[in-house]
Design an enzyme around this catalytic site. Structure first.
Site, mmCIF file in Angstrom:
data_model
loop_
_atom_site.group_PDB
_atom_site.id
_atom_site.type_symbol
_atom_site.label_atom_id
_atom_site.label_comp_id
_atom_site.label_asym_id
_atom_site.label_seq_id
_atom_site.Cartn_x
_atom_site.Cartn_y
_atom_site.Cartn_z
ATOM 1 N N ASP A 87 -31.306 -9.682 22.175
ATOM 2 C CA ASP A 87 -31.557 -9.005 20.951
ATOM 3 C C ASP A 87 -30.957 -7.815 20.647
ATOM 4 O OD1 ASP A 87 -33.252 -7.033 19.368
ATOM 5 O OD2 ASP A 87 -34.167 -6.369 21.372
ATOM 6 N N ALA B 226 -29.626 -6.256 18.160
ATOM 7 C CA ALA B 226 -29.577 -5.033 16.763
ATOM 8 C C ALA B 226 -27.840 -4.586 17.599
ATOM 9 C CB ALA B 226 -30.280 -4.521 16.975
ATOM 10 N N PHE C 255 -37.772 -3.123 24.045
ATOM 11 C CA PHE C 255 -37.949 -2.705 22.930
ATOM 12 C C PHE C 255 -39.337 -2.554 22.196
ATOM 13 C CE2 PHE C 255 -37.556 -1.331 18.226
ATOM 14 C CZ PHE C 255 -36.654 -0.061 17.979
ATOM 15 N N ASP C 256 -39.119 -1.517 21.602
ATOM 16 C CA ASP C 256 -41.167 -1.060 21.282
ATOM 17 C C ASP C 256 -41.350 -2.163 20.516
ATOM 18 O OD1 ASP C 256 -39.896 -0.425 19.140
ATOM 19 O OD2 ASP C 256 -40.894 1.435 18.972
ATOM 20 N N LYS D 38 -29.285 -2.694 11.452
ATOM 21 C CA LYS D 38 -28.851 -1.689 12.399
ATOM 22 C C LYS D 38 -27.721 -2.490 12.143
ATOM 23 C CE LYS D 38 -32.567 -1.025 14.323
ATOM 24 N NZ LYS D 38 -34.038 -1.742 14.980
ATOM 25 N N TYR E 176 -35.069 -19.879 -5.716
ATOM 26 C CA TYR E 176 -35.145 -20.345 -4.136
ATOM 27 C C TYR E 176 -35.113 -21.013 -2.667
ATOM 28 C CZ TYR E 176 -40.322 -20.263 -2.005
ATOM 29 O OH TYR E 176 -41.284 -19.977 -1.454
ATOM 30 N N HIS F 270 -47.271 4.548 19.454
ATOM 31 C CA HIS F 270 -46.384 6.545 18.561
ATOM 32 C C HIS F 270 -46.053 6.457 17.078
ATOM 33 C CE1 HIS F 270 -44.350 2.595 19.172
ATOM 34 N NE2 HIS F 270 -42.601 3.066 18.684
HETATM 35 C C1 LIG Z 1 -34.757 -2.242 15.520
HETATM 36 C C2 LIG Z 1 -35.269 -2.843 16.900
HETATM 37 C C3 LIG Z 1 -36.132 -3.934 17.036
HETATM 38 C C4 LIG Z 1 -36.461 -4.271 15.349
HETATM 39 O O1 LIG Z 1 -36.162 -4.668 14.731
HETATM 40 P P1 LIG Z 1 -37.009 -4.509 12.926
HETATM 41 O O2 LIG Z 1 -35.966 -4.820 12.138
HETATM 42 O O3 LIG Z 1 -37.601 -2.200 13.619
HETATM 43 O O4 LIG Z 1 -38.367 -4.882 12.401
HETATM 44 C C5 LIG Z 1 -35.770 -4.819 18.401
HETATM 45 N N1 LIG Z 1 -34.732 -5.070 18.884
HETATM 46 C C6 LIG Z 1 -33.718 -4.176 19.285
HETATM 47 C C7 LIG Z 1 -33.310 -3.770 20.582
HETATM 48 C C8 LIG Z 1 -33.908 -2.665 18.255
HETATM 49 O O5 LIG Z 1 -33.476 -1.837 18.442
#
Ligand SMILES: *Cc1c(COP(=O)(O)O)cnc(C)c1O
Length: 459
Positions: free
Chosen positions: A214, A216, A123-124, A257, A71, A449
């Site tokens: 950000d 990813a 990103f969304d 990703k 843990y 969406h």
């Molecule tokens: C996928 C993504 C996120 C969010 O991450 P999740 O793992 O889906 O919660 C944030 N920013 C970008 C650019 C992404 O591609």
């Protein structure tokens, strides 16, 4: 030049299931013409997302067996922390169950009512998490990005002049942090140059505002820098990635990703006070700071994935796959965002379907027809995703572009799968003038969406 091959062989296979058009029609109707509502088993080639859908390597599966489920203080966390620190250079490494959990924690601490958070293109989930704090998510993308067919090396770059004007102007005090998404997912998967990251950093430093990535798709972005940026050619993608992170004060990464994982995320930074506050929130909703919503075995697989993902052979194959799919679309006469992104091809539905107005969701119509025709699932990035109902108006605020993103899961599909997708695109393109728009029947307040229900308009 020889074919760029998949740099792996397959050792475990999963059957995919063909369906008839009649079956797909019934499935789509039951899903309210929302491709997120389909059962995975009704999809033949699933290009909905590259998030968490990739194949893990034999070394990652081996790492899974090493996972330690203590843990607190798990050695699996130590391995994860070591790899993230080596890659990013950030001292404080906070695991989360996925990227948006990191976003929620970071923005809960930094962002308040009336604030403005700039990004190249949000990103969304990033946008939704910022708006959830009562703040504005503002896109400051380099104007070239708006020109979809224009071929330019770094269409993901932030408009540094606009950023500087914002920070120097009357609203400057409302900016608690600046963010840049690499690659720019919502803006066509376009890379951001190292030079641009350094310029953003310089402006942020001058105004005393923290700068977060950000990240990813940091590895794909690093690959593009190595291919396209003056003075960066020939450098190893890992060294470039390390430089990208070192341009910022912190980052969050969806490890679904370029972590090559099926689940996971991380928040990392240098500021010890901010890290302390983020860890307190982490404990509240994700878990103890040495696992943060993940199992020890996940942390092991992610640590290994973060090492593998900067392999130049993998990245050459990865980026070539997207480029190859784009070439098939062009051969079929379907315009896309150019150049193709690292993880996906973005079909331009506005150009292909000029007879469907944006408020009738042309990209959603195209995505639905790709599914009906060949069982291929993509995702709309247009007015369904980014539009808004307008008080007292018949039609929504519309998005700037109407795109269908065909995202390629990592190390999952073969070249013949991609060839098949090209054939389906060609089939649909030949009947483009027969496609009709849709209207929304019901929608939720956030991220509509994912769950909105639609119905096709009569032809
Ligand atoms: C996928 C993504 C996120 C969010 O991450 P999740 O793992 O889906 O919660 C944030 N920013 C970008 C650019 C992404 O591609």
């Amino acid at each position: 030049m020889r074919t760029i091959i998949e740099p792996f062989r397959v050792r475990s296979v999963e059957p995919i299931r063909a369906t008839t058009r009649t079956e797909r029609q019934a499935a789509l109707e039951a899903a309210g013409w929302n491709l997120f509502g389909l059962a995975g088993r009704d999809v033949l080639i699933d290009l909905l997302t590259d998030s968490g859908t990739g194949a893990m390597s034999s070394e990652q599966w081996a790492a899974i067996m090493r996972g330690d489920e203590s843990y607190a203080g798990s050695p699996s966390f130590e391995r994860f922390e070591t790899v993230v620190r080596e890659l990013t250079g950030f001292t404080h490494v906070i695991p989360t169950h996925q990227g948006r959990a990191a976003e929620r924690i970071l923005f809960s601490e930094l962002v308040g009512d009336g604030d403005i958070v700039p990004n190249n293109t949000h990103f969304d989930t990033t946008r939704a998490n910022i708006e959830h704090q009562g703040a504005e998510a503002r896109d400051l993308i380099w104007p070239d990005n708006e020109d979809l067919p224009l071929v330019a090396p770094f269409k993901g770059d932030t408009d540094v002049d606009a950023l500087e004007a914002l920070l120097a102007g009357p609203d400057g005090a409302r900016v608690p942090l600046v963010t840049t998404t690499v690659t720019n997912n919502s803006g066509g998967g376009q890379p951001v140059s190292l030079g641009n990251l350094h310029q953003v950093r310089e402006v942020c430093a001058r105004f005393g505002v923290p700068f977060f990535l950000d990240a990813a798709r940091f590895a794909e972005n690093a690959w593009f820098i190595g291919q396209r940026e003056e003075g960066q050619q020939g450098r190893h993608p890992r060294d470039i990635a390390r430089d990208m992170f070192r341009a910022a004060d912190g980052c969050w990464i969806s490890l679904k990703k370029d972590g090559l994982g099926n689940i996971g995320g991380v928040l990392a930074m240098n500021d010890p006070d901010l890290a302390e506050r983020c860890r307190a929130l982490l404990i509240l909703t994700e878990g103890f700071p040495t696992y943060g919503g993940l199992a020890g075995r996940d942390l092991e697989a992610l640590a290994q994935g973060l090492i593998e993902v900067t392999d130049p052979e993998y990245l050459a194959y990865r980026v070539r796959t997207a480029e190859y799919l784009a070439e098939l679309a062009w051969d079929a006469g379907v315009p896309t965002v150019r150049p193709p992104g690292g993880h996906a091809v973005y079909l331009d539905a506005k150009a292909l379907l000029p007879h469907i107005p944006a408020y009738e969701f042309p990209a959603q119509a195209l995505a639905c027809e790709l599914y009906l025709t060949g069982g291929v699932r993509g995702v709309e990035i247009g007015t369904l995703m980014f539009g808004r109902p307008r008080e007292g108006q018949a039609h929504d605020h519309v998005a700037r572009h109407e795109l269908v993103r065909l995202a390629l899961p990592r190390r999952t599909y073969t070249q013949s799968h991609v060839d098949y997708v090209g054939e389906v695109i060609g089939d649909v393109a030949g009947r483009a003038d027969e496609l009709r728009g849709l209207r929304i029947v019901s929608q939720p307040r956030w991220l509509r969406h994912f769950t909105a229900q639609l119905t096709p308009l009569a032809g």
